[in-house]
Design a protein around this motif. Structure first.
Motif, PDB file in Angstrom:
ATOM      1  N   SER A 137       6.104   3.578   6.484  1.00 58.92           N
ATOM      2  CA  SER A 137       6.548   2.476   5.644  1.00 58.92           C
ATOM      3  C   SER A 137       6.691   1.229   6.506  1.00 58.92           C
ATOM      4  O   SER A 137       7.416   1.250   7.509  1.00 58.92           O
ATOM      5  CB  SER A 137       7.891   2.816   4.992  1.00 58.92           C
ATOM      6  N   GLN A 188       5.313  13.160   3.931  1.00 58.71           N
ATOM      7  CA  GLN A 188       4.374  12.308   4.665  1.00 58.71           C
ATOM      8  C   GLN A 188       5.105  11.306   5.546  1.00 58.71           C
ATOM      9  O   GLN A 188       4.696  11.040   6.683  1.00 58.71           O
ATOM     10  CB  GLN A 188       3.457  11.591   3.669  1.00 58.71           C
ATOM     11  N   GLU A 229       0.821  -1.205   0.000  1.00 58.83           N
ATOM     12  CA  GLU A 229       0.000   0.000   0.000  1.00 58.83           C
ATOM     13  C   GLU A 229       0.858   1.259   0.000  1.00 58.83           C
ATOM     14  O   GLU A 229       0.521   2.254  -0.638  1.00 58.83           O
ATOM     15  CB  GLU A 229      -0.950  -0.009   1.197  1.00 58.83           C
ATOM     16  N   TYR A 230       1.984   1.206   0.707  1.00 66.91           N
ATOM     17  CA  TYR A 230       2.902   2.342   0.655  1.00 66.91           C
ATOM     18  C   TYR A 230       3.465   2.513  -0.747  1.00 66.91           C
ATOM     19  O   TYR A 230       3.513   3.622  -1.288  1.00 66.91           O
ATOM     20  CB  TYR A 230       4.034   2.142   1.663  1.00 66.91           C
ATOM     21  N   VAL A 257       2.299   9.043   6.819  1.00 70.04           N
ATOM     22  CA  VAL A 257       2.394   7.727   6.185  1.00 70.04           C
ATOM     23  C   VAL A 257       3.578   7.010   6.823  1.00 70.04           C
ATOM     24  O   VAL A 257       4.614   7.625   7.086  1.00 70.04           O
ATOM     25  CB  VAL A 257       2.620   7.864   4.667  1.00 70.04           C
ATOM     26  N   ARG A 304       2.151   1.649  -3.474  1.00 72.79           N
ATOM     27  CA  ARG A 304       1.094   2.060  -4.388  1.00 72.79           C
ATOM     28  C   ARG A 304       1.017   3.585  -4.493  1.00 72.79           C
ATOM     29  O   ARG A 304       0.628   4.127  -5.538  1.00 72.79           O
ATOM     30  CB  ARG A 304      -0.240   1.480  -3.919  1.00 72.79           C
ATOM     31  N   ARG A 305       1.362   4.278  -3.421  1.00 74.90           N
ATOM     32  CA  ARG A 305       1.371   5.742  -3.444  1.00 74.90           C
ATOM     33  C   ARG A 305       2.417   6.288  -4.422  1.00 74.90           C
ATOM     34  O   ARG A 305       2.292   7.407  -4.929  1.00 74.90           O
ATOM     35  CB  ARG A 305       1.669   6.296  -2.051  1.00 74.90           C
ATOM     36  N   THR A 337       5.412  12.380  -0.784  1.00 76.10           N
ATOM     37  CA  THR A 337       5.518  11.185   0.044  1.00 76.10           C
ATOM     38  C   THR A 337       6.654  11.313   1.051  1.00 76.10           C
ATOM     39  O   THR A 337       6.577  10.778   2.164  1.00 76.10           O
ATOM     40  CB  THR A 337       5.747   9.943  -0.827  1.00 76.10           C
TER      41      THR A 337
END
Length: 433
Positions: free
Chosen positions: A221, A213, A51-52, A219, A54-55, A210
């Motif tokens: 990782s 973030q 999911e990380y 976010v 995917r950003r 990112t």
């Protein structure tokens, strides 16, 4: 600022076997790519980072090498993204930033890295990228592809007792003030400050959203432990943000006596007064006995601001940092500025062909320059990686000539090229990617 992602992995050389397919991956293949990059970097696979990733995903920019003889297992990874690089004079050029490069130890020496690298560089040149950049985990991997070390991480460790603080007469920022901010505030104030700062520093690159973030904890990782840092922001008399310092302090004690180290992760200042004010804050933190900063500019005046400059010793991570590969010489050398007029003819060897040939580099008194093909007799001979090391001013022509990396073909050629290419400010990039 913490690095945005992994860096260079194992090298390969030779021809790709028929059982290996190198291609761009689809978004649905991120889970297997994620496992492969952990294996390539010799990291335990602790959590799924799909999911990380995917950003960050961009179709046509993430490559994988797949072994058909092993059920299509992913055995190599490679990705790139577009960013901007500040060059001498304050302009920014479009560059291809390469990262996440690995080859599994079971599949080295089969040409996987060569195949992925050549595909990416060709695509970058077609998109109009002026150069490519990366950070190399090992020194001897990327020269064969035309890369050369272009910036250095020049960290410092400072013993506060020996340093005796900053010199009292250093000018502060009149009317300025410093305050702590939350991570949410840092995420709003930091990007605009960095955009202003990066155009003043050759070698700096644009930061991805990112990255901010990750730095602020918005976010996280998987597999990396994030702890909230302290973030201090400096504002001038009018209230405009002119600097920031992001740091953590370890909880270390010698019996009942504090013995803490303050580690600086991000430090930006638009002017000397701001920098002095922020460093005075960091030097005054209770319990701290040492300050560590892994990546300072080679030009940073901090050691000379101390009452005892010898208290600032080199950080263990001091080393080459950003590596550069030029793809378009006319665009690259027209973008940067020059401190002195002159003209030299360069014979450049580039096995990949992008900058191979004989080039006339000339600059006028107005600081503008150009690089054009020529049939004139050359003054110097060098390869593409060496030219890349000279482009931002991180190396000098005499030093590389002394290292037998530049060959003088005309007496006085080294001195003429050195005068033309020297820069008043050393290139520096505080960011990983």
């Amino acid at each position: 600022m913490p690095a945005y992602g992994g860096q260079m992995g194992n090298d390969t050389h030779g021809r790709t076997g028929q059982d290996i397919e190198v291609r761009y991956i689809g978004e649905d293949e991120l889970p297997v790519w994620d496992r492969a990059i952990s294996r390539g970097f010799l990291r335990p696979y602790s959590a799924d980072a799909t999911e990380y990733r995917r950003r960050l995903f961009e179709p046509g920019r993430w490559q994988g090498a797949f072994d058909r003889s092993d059920g299509g297992r992913c055995v190599g990874t490679f990705r790139s993204f577009d960013t901007e690089l500040t060059v001498p004079g304050g302009a920014a050029i479009e560059v291809d930033a390469i990262t996440g490069v690995t080859v599994s130890s079971t599949h080295r020496r089969r040409g996987l890295l060569s195949g992925m690298m050549r595909r990416d560089l060709a695509a970058a040149r077609e998109r109009g990228s002026v150069a490519a950049i990366l950070i190399a985990s090992e020194y001897n991997i990327y020269g064969r592809y035309g890369f050369g070390p272009a910036t250095r991480a020049h960290g410092r460790q400072i013993d506060l007792a020996r340093a005796g603080g900053l010199r009292a007469e250093l000018p502060d920022s009149p009317g300025g003030r410093i305050g702590f901010v939350t991570m949410e505030e840092l995420g709003k104030l930091g990007p605009e400050l960095h955009e202003r700062w990066r155009l003043t520093q050759p070698g700096a690159i644009k930061r991805l959203p990112t990255g901010w973030q990750l730095a602020t904890g918005e976010v996280q990782s998987p597999g990396r432990v994030w702890q909230e840092p302290f973030a201090a922001v400096h504002r001038d008399a009018e209230g405009a943000v002119t600097g920031l310092a992001v740091y953590r302090v370890d909880d270390a004690w010698d019996g009942s006596c504090p013995n803490c180290t303050l580690t600086v992760y991000d430090f930006l200042a638009l002017d000397r007064g701001t920098a002095v004010a922020l460093w005075r804050l960091l030097f005054s933190v209770d319990w701290v006995r040492r300050i560590a900063v892994a990546n300072l500019s080679p030009d940073d005046a901090l050691p000379l601001w101390l009452n005892e400059p010898r208290a600032a010793t080199p950080h263990p991570e001091t080393a080459d940092h950003t590596w550069l590969r030029l793809l378009d010489l006319p665009a690259a050398f027209a973008a940067r500025g020059y401190a002195a007029p002159g003209r030299v003819v360069l014979q450049v060897d580039d096995p990949e062909g992008y900058v191979d040939g004989r080039w006339a580099l000339e600059a006028g008194a107005d600081g503008a320059g150009r690089c054009t093909p020529t049939e004139d007799e050359p003054d110097l001979a060098l390869d593409a990686g060496v030219l890349a090391s000279l482009y931002l001013g991180g190396e000098t022509v005499p030093r590389l000539a002394a290292a037998a990396l530049v060959t003088e073909l005309r007496p006085g050629g080294v001195a003429a090229a050195d005068l033309l290419l020297r820069t008043p400010l050393a290139p520096w990039n505080p960011d990983g990617f």
